[in-house]
Design a protein around this motif. Structure first.
Motif, PDB file in Angstrom:
ATOM      1  N   MET A 224      62.329  41.939  39.467  1.00 20.46           N
ATOM      2  CA  MET A 224      60.985  41.802  38.905  1.00 20.46           C
ATOM      3  C   MET A 224      59.970  42.456  39.853  1.00 20.46           C
ATOM      4  N   ALA A 225      59.084  43.314  39.317  1.00 16.55           N
ATOM      5  CA  ALA A 225      58.117  44.034  40.134  1.00 16.55           C
ATOM      6  C   ALA A 225      57.091  43.067  40.721  1.00 16.55           C
ATOM      7  N   SER A 226      56.673  43.372  41.959  1.00 16.06           N
ATOM      8  CA  SER A 226      55.660  42.545  42.603  1.00 16.06           C
ATOM      9  C   SER A 226      54.312  42.769  41.937  1.00 16.06           C
ATOM     10  N   PRO A 227      53.472  41.727  41.873  1.00 17.08           N
ATOM     11  CA  PRO A 227      52.133  41.907  41.299  1.00 17.08           C
ATOM     12  C   PRO A 227      51.354  42.953  42.085  1.00 17.08           C
ATOM     13  N   LEU A 228      50.553  43.723  41.384  1.00 15.01           N
ATOM     14  CA  LEU A 228      49.778  44.788  42.014  1.00 15.01           C
ATOM     15  C   LEU A 228      48.639  44.188  42.823  1.00 15.01           C
ATOM     16  N   ALA A 229      48.436  44.711  44.027  1.00 11.43           N
ATOM     17  CA  ALA A 229      47.356  44.243  44.894  1.00 11.43           C
ATOM     18  C   ALA A 229      46.305  45.337  45.040  1.00 11.43           C
ATOM     19  N   LEU A 230      45.080  44.918  45.317  1.00  6.90           N
ATOM     20  CA  LEU A 230      43.995  45.838  45.641  1.00  6.90           C
ATOM     21  C   LEU A 230      43.722  45.670  47.129  1.00  6.90           C
ATOM     22  N   VAL A 231      44.007  46.702  47.905  1.00  8.63           N
ATOM     23  CA  VAL A 231      44.031  46.578  49.363  1.00  8.63           C
ATOM     24  C   VAL A 231      42.930  47.419  50.003  1.00  8.63           C
ATOM     25  N   PRO A 232      41.978  46.799  50.708  1.00  3.40           N
ATOM     26  CA  PRO A 232      40.959  47.586  51.417  1.00  3.40           C
ATOM     27  C   PRO A 232      41.569  48.277  52.635  1.00  3.40           C
ATOM     28  N   VAL A 233      41.150  49.495  52.888  1.00  6.97           N
ATOM     29  CA  VAL A 233      41.634  50.259  54.034  1.00  6.97           C
ATOM     30  C   VAL A 233      40.437  50.588  54.922  1.00  6.97           C
ATOM     31  N   GLY A 234      40.483  50.141  56.178  1.00  8.05           N
ATOM     32  CA  GLY A 234      39.394  50.372  57.111  1.00  8.05           C
ATOM     33  C   GLY A 234      38.359  49.260  57.055  1.00  8.05           C
ATOM     34  N   THR A 235      37.295  49.433  57.818  1.00  6.80           N
ATOM     35  CA  THR A 235      36.183  48.475  57.826  1.00  6.80           C
ATOM     36  C   THR A 235      34.873  49.246  57.714  1.00  6.80           C
ATOM     37  N   ASN A 236      33.844  48.538  57.236  1.00  7.89           N
ATOM     38  CA  ASN A 236      32.536  49.166  57.088  1.00  7.89           C
ATOM     39  C   ASN A 236      31.485  48.068  57.207  1.00  7.89           C
ATOM     40  N   PRO A 237      30.617  48.135  58.233  1.00 12.26           N
ATOM     41  CA  PRO A 237      29.622  47.063  58.428  1.00 12.26           C
ATOM     42  C   PRO A 237      28.434  47.134  57.467  1.00 12.26           C
ATOM     43  N   THR A 238      28.290  48.237  56.738  1.00 14.67           N
ATOM     44  CA  THR A 238      27.137  48.391  55.841  1.00 14.67           C
ATOM     45  C   THR A 238      27.243  47.423  54.672  1.00 14.67           C
ATOM     46  N   LEU A 239      26.172  46.682  54.421  1.00 18.78           N
ATOM     47  CA  LEU A 239      26.173  45.690  53.359  1.00 18.78           C
ATOM     48  C   LEU A 239      25.694  46.293  52.045  1.00 18.78           C
ATOM     49  N   LEU A 240      26.328  45.892  50.962  1.00 22.66           N
ATOM     50  CA  LEU A 240      25.935  46.292  49.618  1.00 22.66           C
ATOM     51  C   LEU A 240      25.756  45.023  48.805  1.00 22.66           C
ATOM     52  N   TRP A 241      24.586  44.817  48.217  1.00 18.10           N
ATOM     53  CA  TRP A 241      24.266  43.575  47.511  1.00 18.10           C
ATOM     54  C   TRP A 241      24.535  42.357  48.403  1.00 18.10           C
ATOM     55  N   GLY A 242      24.230  42.521  49.698  1.00 20.23           N
ATOM     56  CA  GLY A 242      24.333  41.408  50.625  1.00 20.23           C
ATOM     57  C   GLY A 242      25.734  41.067  51.087  1.00 20.23           C
ATOM     58  N   MET A 243      26.716  41.932  50.830  1.00 19.49           N
ATOM     59  CA  MET A 243      28.093  41.643  51.245  1.00 19.49           C
ATOM     60  C   MET A 243      28.754  42.895  51.799  1.00 19.49           C
ATOM     61  N   THR A 244      29.800  42.696  52.617  1.00 16.23           N
ATOM     62  CA  THR A 244      30.546  43.821  53.139  1.00 16.23           C
ATOM     63  C   THR A 244      31.396  44.441  52.032  1.00 16.23           C
ATOM     64  N   ASN A 245      31.829  45.658  52.274  1.00 15.26           N
ATOM     65  CA  ASN A 245      32.656  46.330  51.278  1.00 15.26           C
ATOM     66  C   ASN A 245      34.022  45.654  51.151  1.00 15.26           C
ATOM     67  N   THR A 246      34.505  45.083  52.244  1.00 14.66           N
ATOM     68  CA  THR A 246      35.775  44.360  52.193  1.00 14.66           C
ATOM     69  C   THR A 246      35.661  43.137  51.283  1.00 14.66           C
ATOM     70  N   GLU A 247      34.565  42.388  51.433  1.00 18.32           N
ATOM     71  CA  GLU A 247      34.343  41.218  50.577  1.00 18.32           C
ATOM     72  C   GLU A 247      34.146  41.646  49.127  1.00 18.32           C
ATOM     73  N   ARG A 248      33.426  42.742  48.918  1.00 19.47           N
ATOM     74  CA  ARG A 248      33.215  43.233  47.555  1.00 19.47           C
ATOM     75  C   ARG A 248      34.553  43.614  46.914  1.00 19.47           C
ATOM     76  N   THR A 249      35.405  44.260  47.678  1.00 26.71           N
ATOM     77  CA  THR A 249      36.727  44.634  47.163  1.00 26.71           C
ATOM     78  C   THR A 249      37.536  43.391  46.823  1.00 26.71           C
ATOM     79  N   ARG A 250      37.435  42.358  47.668  1.00 32.07           N
ATOM     80  CA  ARG A 250      38.157  41.117  47.393  1.00 32.07           C
ATOM     81  C   ARG A 250      37.683  40.486  46.089  1.00 32.07           C
TER      82      ARG A 250
END
Length: 369
Positions: A1-27
């Protein structure tokens, strides 16, 4: 059985968009679109945190393994199928370099043709931009504009996008949630209804105007900050669906204390026309979706243009406002009833025309596709 697909952030970015980091937005995007909570190391969609992207992209890539979205040649998102593809894409993302020659299908985000939004049956060009502090206002605007899905009325399209954008930004910065905005709007909606009932039309219009702007803000805030919820969606749409008939009834009743009463025959003709027209028009819209798989308002160019002025709450409020300027709120509510009847006829004719075309074997598609 195939593993569920994940959305994985690569790298870090301190710039906030709509008050959140890009990593949090991706999550948040991953959670809202049903991606796996954890990366199992198998097939995944990799997201380069150096870029901000429209969530439409991840929904598009989800069913397209072996596809990469690039901006200026640099990978922004990639649906990798194995460890080898993952390694190549991750290296390019971390090095901020163009993709090497691979078997991946490349979609250039800057290409004019855009992609087909299959849910809305329309072609659009989602944003994918490098996320740096100087670019934040432009990206937030693109994100906000992207939250306007489908077609809408003339006030929502032309009058308060800028007002709502400013309020949405403030709410995001201060952590105000969409449900809190909806709650405030609901209170104002009730206050406007009471004001109309007592003939305090200018007070009701001012209160209703704030409510109508907030009615735009809560949905845009939810989409921009990726905080939409089933409760919020049901609450927002429930208020939208229920309150208009109460406003029109209250307005008709308020004509008497204002000094422009409707006689009994006219009052009940107006109320009956508006209630029947409102319900019947909604049923026609639902029937069109069930039968043809798209909203009636996106079928042909005429339908999208008519949606700007069709007898929904905002265009009706323009009629009421114009007549109140003439100190004739009674003319206003009669005008709303007449326009409701006309709009109902237009929608009924369009539904029958669509049924006839389908019976002749014609394929019905949205002109926006």
């Amino acid at each position: 059985m195939a593993s569920p697909l994940a959305l994985v952030p690569v790298g870090t970015n301190p710039t906030l968009l709509w008050g959140m980091t890009n990593t949090e937005r991706t999550r948040r995007i991953a959670a809202s679109q049903g991606f796996a909570a954890d990366d199992a190391g198998g097939p995944a969609i990799l997201a380069n945190t150096a870029f901000a992207f429209d969530p439409v992209w991840t929904a598009h890539l989800k069913t397209r393994p072996g596809t990469v979205v690039t901006r200026g040649g640099v990978p922004v998102l990639a649906h990798v199928r194995d460890a080898s593809e993952r390694l190549q894409v991750e290296e390019a993302m971390r090095a901020d370099a163009a993709m090497p020659a691979t078997a991946l299908t490349v979609i250039a985000a800057e290409a004019d043709e855009g992609i087909l939004n299959e849910a809305l049956r329309k072609r659009e060009k989602p944003f994918a931009e490098r996320l740096v502090p100087a670019a934040v206002p432009g990206i937030e605007r693109a994100s906000y504009v992207g939250a306007y899905k489908g077609v809408t009325d003339l006030l929502t399209k032309y009058l308060w996008p800028e007002w709502a954008l400013a309020i949405t930004r403030v709410c995001a910065r201060f952590g105000i949630t969409p449900n809190q905005v909806t709650a405030l709007g609901s209170v104002l909606c009730i206050v406007a209804t009471i004001a109309f009932w007592h003939g305090w039309f200018w007070t009701g219009l001012a209160t209703g105007l704030v409510f109508m702007v907030l009615d735009t803000v809560d949905g845009k805030l939810a989409r921009c900050t990726i905080t939409a919820s089933k409760l919020g969606n049901a609450w927002d749409h429930g208020v939208d669906l229920v309150h208009p008939p109460f406003w029109w009834w209250a307005w008709a009743a308020g004509c008497a204390p204002y000094g422009r009463p409707l006689d009994d025959t006219t009052f009940w003709w107006v109320i009956g026309t508006m209630l029947f027209g409102y319900v019947a028009q909604r049923l026609i819209e639902g029937a069109f979706i069930v039968r043809f798989g798209m909203h009636i308002h996106v079928w042909e160019r005429f339908d999208s243009r008519f949606r700007l002025v069709t007898a929904r709450r905002n265009p009706n409020m323009v009629i009421l406002f114009a007549c109140l300027l003439l100190t004739r709120p009674d003319w206003g509510i009669i005008g709303v009833a007449a326009w409701t009847a006309i709009s109902l006829v237009v929608h009924m004719v369009r539904l029958l025309q669509a049924i006839a075309r389908r019976a002749r074997g014609e394929a019905l598609t949205s002109w926006l596709a």
